[in-house]
Design a protein around this motif. Structure first.
Motif, short mmCIF file in Angstrom:
data_model
loop_
_atom_site.label_atom_id
_atom_site.label_comp_id
_atom_site.label_asym_id
_atom_site.label_seq_id
_atom_site.Cartn_x
_atom_site.Cartn_y
_atom_site.Cartn_z
N GLU A 171 58.15 73.69 30.97
CA GLU A 171 59.41 74.23 30.45
C GLU A 171 60.60 73.51 31.05
N GLU A 172 60.56 73.27 32.36
CA GLU A 172 61.69 72.62 33.03
C GLU A 172 61.83 71.17 32.60
N THR A 173 60.71 70.54 32.29
CA THR A 173 60.76 69.14 31.86
C THR A 173 61.60 68.97 30.62
N ILE A 174 61.51 69.91 29.71
CA ILE A 174 62.21 69.79 28.43
C ILE A 174 63.36 70.79 28.33
N SER A 175 63.81 71.32 29.47
CA SER A 175 64.91 72.29 29.46
C SER A 175 66.17 71.65 28.90
N GLU A 233 48.65 81.13 16.87
CA GLU A 233 47.53 81.70 16.12
C GLU A 233 46.28 81.81 16.98
N SER A 234 46.03 80.82 17.83
CA SER A 234 44.83 80.83 18.68
C SER A 234 44.87 81.97 19.67
N ILE A 235 46.04 82.19 20.27
CA ILE A 235 46.16 83.26 21.27
C ILE A 235 46.03 84.62 20.60
N LEU A 236 46.65 84.78 19.45
CA LEU A 236 46.61 86.08 18.77
C LEU A 236 45.26 86.37 18.13
N SER A 237 44.39 85.37 18.08
CA SER A 237 43.05 85.62 17.51
C SER A 237 42.14 86.37 18.47
N LYS A 238 42.55 86.47 19.74
CA LYS A 238 41.76 87.18 20.74
C LYS A 238 42.20 88.63 20.80
N LEU A 278 54.04 78.64 22.90
CA LEU A 278 53.89 79.66 23.94
C LEU A 278 55.15 80.49 24.11
N ASN A 279 56.30 79.85 23.88
CA ASN A 279 57.58 80.55 24.07
C ASN A 279 58.05 81.28 22.82
N SER A 280 57.29 81.21 21.74
CA SER A 280 57.67 81.95 20.54
C SER A 280 57.65 83.44 20.84
N ARG A 287 43.04 83.91 29.02
CA ARG A 287 42.24 82.69 29.22
C ARG A 287 42.65 81.62 28.19
N ALA A 288 42.97 82.07 26.97
CA ALA A 288 43.43 81.11 25.95
C ALA A 288 44.76 80.50 26.36
N VAL A 289 45.65 81.32 26.91
CA VAL A 289 46.94 80.81 27.39
C VAL A 289 46.72 79.77 28.48
N GLU A 290 45.83 80.05 29.41
CA GLU A 290 45.56 79.12 30.51
C GLU A 290 45.01 77.78 29.99
N HIS A 291 44.11 77.86 29.02
CA HIS A 291 43.52 76.65 28.44
C HIS A 291 44.61 75.81 27.76
N ILE A 292 45.49 76.49 27.02
CA ILE A 292 46.56 75.79 26.31
C ILE A 292 47.59 75.23 27.28
N VAL A 293 47.93 75.98 28.32
CA VAL A 293 48.88 75.50 29.33
C VAL A 293 48.33 74.26 30.02
N SER A 294 47.03 74.28 30.36
CA SER A 294 46.41 73.11 30.99
C SER A 294 46.49 71.89 30.07
N THR A 295 46.28 72.11 28.78
CA THR A 295 46.39 71.01 27.80
C THR A 295 47.80 70.44 27.78
N ALA A 296 48.80 71.33 27.77
CA ALA A 296 50.19 70.89 27.79
C ALA A 296 50.51 70.09 29.04
N ASP A 297 49.99 70.55 30.18
CA ASP A 297 50.25 69.86 31.44
C ASP A 297 49.61 68.48 31.46
N TRP A 298 48.42 68.35 30.87
CA TRP A 298 47.79 67.03 30.77
C TRP A 298 48.57 66.13 29.83
N CYS A 299 49.11 66.71 28.78
CA CYS A 299 49.97 65.91 27.88
C CYS A 299 51.18 65.39 28.64
N ARG A 300 51.75 66.24 29.49
CA ARG A 300 52.88 65.80 30.31
C ARG A 300 52.47 64.64 31.21
#
Length: 565
Positions: A435-439, A367-372, A408-410, A380-393
């Motif tokens: 992606e590879e971490t949870i493949s 929803e956040s990405i499609l709001s732009k 993101l993969n939907s 830029r929204a994708v990059e922000h969210i990807v960075s958040t996921a990587d920090w979670c990892r």
């Protein structure tokens, strides 16, 4: 047609092509075909494709794994029918061991066994239709039951047994207790007996009487063993009270029974009895006698601005991790066991709430990405969210990382080609790592290897643990005795595997040393609770932002990709 008829018959199994329909079954026990017969040998858990069924109960089939060229007749009471999907999962990748799969020799906990009848003929064993009722309280002897009532694997671990025999082993007078068996029993006993039955059997075990034929010279040694057994009984009661994962809220009625039992003069003379009474009082009064160790806090970065895009990815990951950790630590292993067994779970259960939360995260990502409106802004929204996921990892929060990656993969996000074209290489590399971490390749091989080296705190990928538990719960509940008796034994190896999965889940229930920032926590809750869009409406939005290319444009693109100008 008897087993002997099949052993001597010249009739050969039909060709697969002559059978209009086939189905699959899984071996419940080992079966060794008599030498020179047209029967099929197999091992426990092998998958067999069935071509012919005889009214006598003999089937004609071919091993699906490990060798598809082995074919012959076999007794149908040695197998259970499985779905095509389950069979495909079993032999689609022979080199990859399923996590928790007893066929994995690296962690084998359920060795192969062989069931035979009184004459030693493996083809003569009938499969009992139901478990005889061993749960009726009866006077337990001073020794283990007959060998047929409890089985051990080559490593000395309990593989199966009747309920009374398992209780006897639980409270045996050995110098060293089998701690793995003890923990497995307490966590899983409700899958094969009731709490009332366990209490009655333990009390009877405490009041154990010497065998009538015992000589006076043996009595002193027997009394020492009896004292050890009685101590084990009290230790079992103490563990049931102390471990908050054993008893549910509606099962605390057992405390009254325990207190009545502990007031007996002989029982009260044991030091453990006094400790147990005190512990019961503390639990009933809502007190916790455990010493709480509060680790030093890692002060999180300031988050004064409450717009999600203005919150640094690291801080956003931290705050998401705090919430996710609280929800994960609220999941009781027993609840997972019950749910994996097929019990219904309402929307207020800790499992349902946890799953709903992760689903909200995935929906919020899309929803956040499609709001732009602009592809560059979406990138830029994708990059922000990807960075958040990587920090979670990096924080070992694989649950939130997986939820974000799923969003993101939907299809409604992944199809936005113009958006992904503007995402820089650094963030694409981060996304690939997540992606590879949870493949799911090779039964989540990379994730399984990674999680073994992780030091708590951690929030594992719940879907993986739950699927393994579901697999374990699908294993046979009962196994046959090995002495020719027709009784059935509780498959305790299955319970031990379930305990191993649940114990691993418990290992991660360690709180993070992070400081919750109320303003950001409130904003995250507001964001997640406001995600009211449906997948259909979001997909329509995705098509509106980046319409499907016309057929001629798609054809031109295919030609360009194929090297044609």
């Amino acid at each position: 047609m008897s087993a002997g008829d099949h052993m001597s018959t010249t009739k050969e199994p039909r060709n697969a092509s002559s059978s209009p329909t086939t189905f699959f079954c899984r071996a419940l026990y080992d079966y060794e075909a008599p030498e020179g017969s047209s029967c099929l040998s197999f091992l426990w858990n092998d998958v067999i494709e069935v071509f012919t069924q005889e009214p006598s109960g003999w089937w004609d089939g071919c091993l699906a794994r490990p060798a598809g060229d082995k074919r012959g007749w076999f007794p149908s009471n040695y197998v259970t029918v499985v779905s095509d999907e389950e069979a495909e999962l079993s032999f689609s990748d022979p080199d990859a061991a399923v996590p928790g799969d007893p066929t994995n020799t690296d962690s084998a906990v359920l060795p192969r066994s062989e069931a035979k009848n009184e004459e030693g003929d493996p083809t003569g064993t009938s499969k009992p239709s139901a478990l005889p009722s061993p749960l009726q309280p009866g006077l337990l002897s001073s020794r283990l039951h007959a060998l047929a009532e409890i089985l051990f694997d080559p490593r000395g671990s309990v593989r199966a047994g009747t309920v009374p025999a398992l209780v006897e082993y639980l409270t045996a007078h050995k110098q060293e207790a089998d701690q793995t068996f003890f923990n497995s029993f307490l966590m899983t006993f409700k899958s094969f007996m009731t709490l009332d039955d366990l209490f009655n059997l333990l009390v009877q075990r405490f009041w154990i009487q010497p065998p009538s034929e015992m000589a006076q010279s043996e009595r002193e040694d027997w009394l020492k063993r009896k004292h050890d057994i009685q101590s084990r009984v009290l230790d079992t009661f103490k563990s049931m009270v102390a471990d908050d994962d054993v008893l549910e809220q509606d099962e605390t009625f057992i405390f009254g029974w325990m207190k009545e039992f502990l007031t007996n003069e002989e029982v009260a003379n044991f030091p453990t009895a006094k400790q147990l009474l005190t512990l019961i009082e503390l639990v009933q009064n809502g007190s916790d006698n455990a010493i709480e160790v509060v680790p030093p806090l890692l002060v999180a970065e300031s988050g004064n601005q409450l717009k999600p895009w203005d919150i640094e990815p690291l801080e956003l990951a931290r705050q998401l991790t705090i919430t996710e950790s609280q929800l994960y630590r609220g999941i009781r292993p027993m609840e997972c066991l019950q749910q994996a067994h097929g019990s219904t779970t309402d929307n207020l259960s800790s499992i349902a709430i946890f799953i709903q939360h992760t689903n909200k995260i995935a929906l919020w990502v899309a929803e956040s990405i499609l709001s732009k409106e602009d592809p560059w802004q979406r990138a830029r929204a994708v990059e922000h969210i990807v960075s958040t996921a990587d920090w979670c990892r990096s924080l070992n929060n694989f649950s939130t990382m997986t939820a974000i990656t799923s969003g993101l993969n939907s299809s409604l996000v992944r199809r936005l080609k113009r958006t992904w074209e503007h995402v820089d290489h650094k963030h694409m590399a981060m996304f690939k790592t997540c992606e590879e971490t949870i493949s799911s390749d090779r039964q989540f091989l990379k994730y399984r290897s990674l999680i073994t080296s992780v030091i708590p705190p951690c929030i594992p990928y719940f879907g993986f643990s739950y699927s393994v538990l579901r697999y374990v719960q699908g294993l046979p509940d009962l196994v046959p005795a090995e002495d020719g008796a027709r009784s059935i034994l509780v498959n305790f190896a299955k319970r031990r595997q379930a305990w191993e999965v649940m114990n691993d889940m418990k290992r991660w229930r360690v709180p993070y040393n992070l400081d919750a920032i109320p303003s950001i926590q409130a904003r995250i809750e507001e964001i997640l609770n406001s995600t009211s869009s449906t997948m259909d409406s979001l997909y329509e939005k995705s098509l509106e932002l980046e319409p499907r290319a016309p057929e001629d444009e798609k054809m031109a693109q295919l030609l360009r990709e194929s090297g044609f100008s």
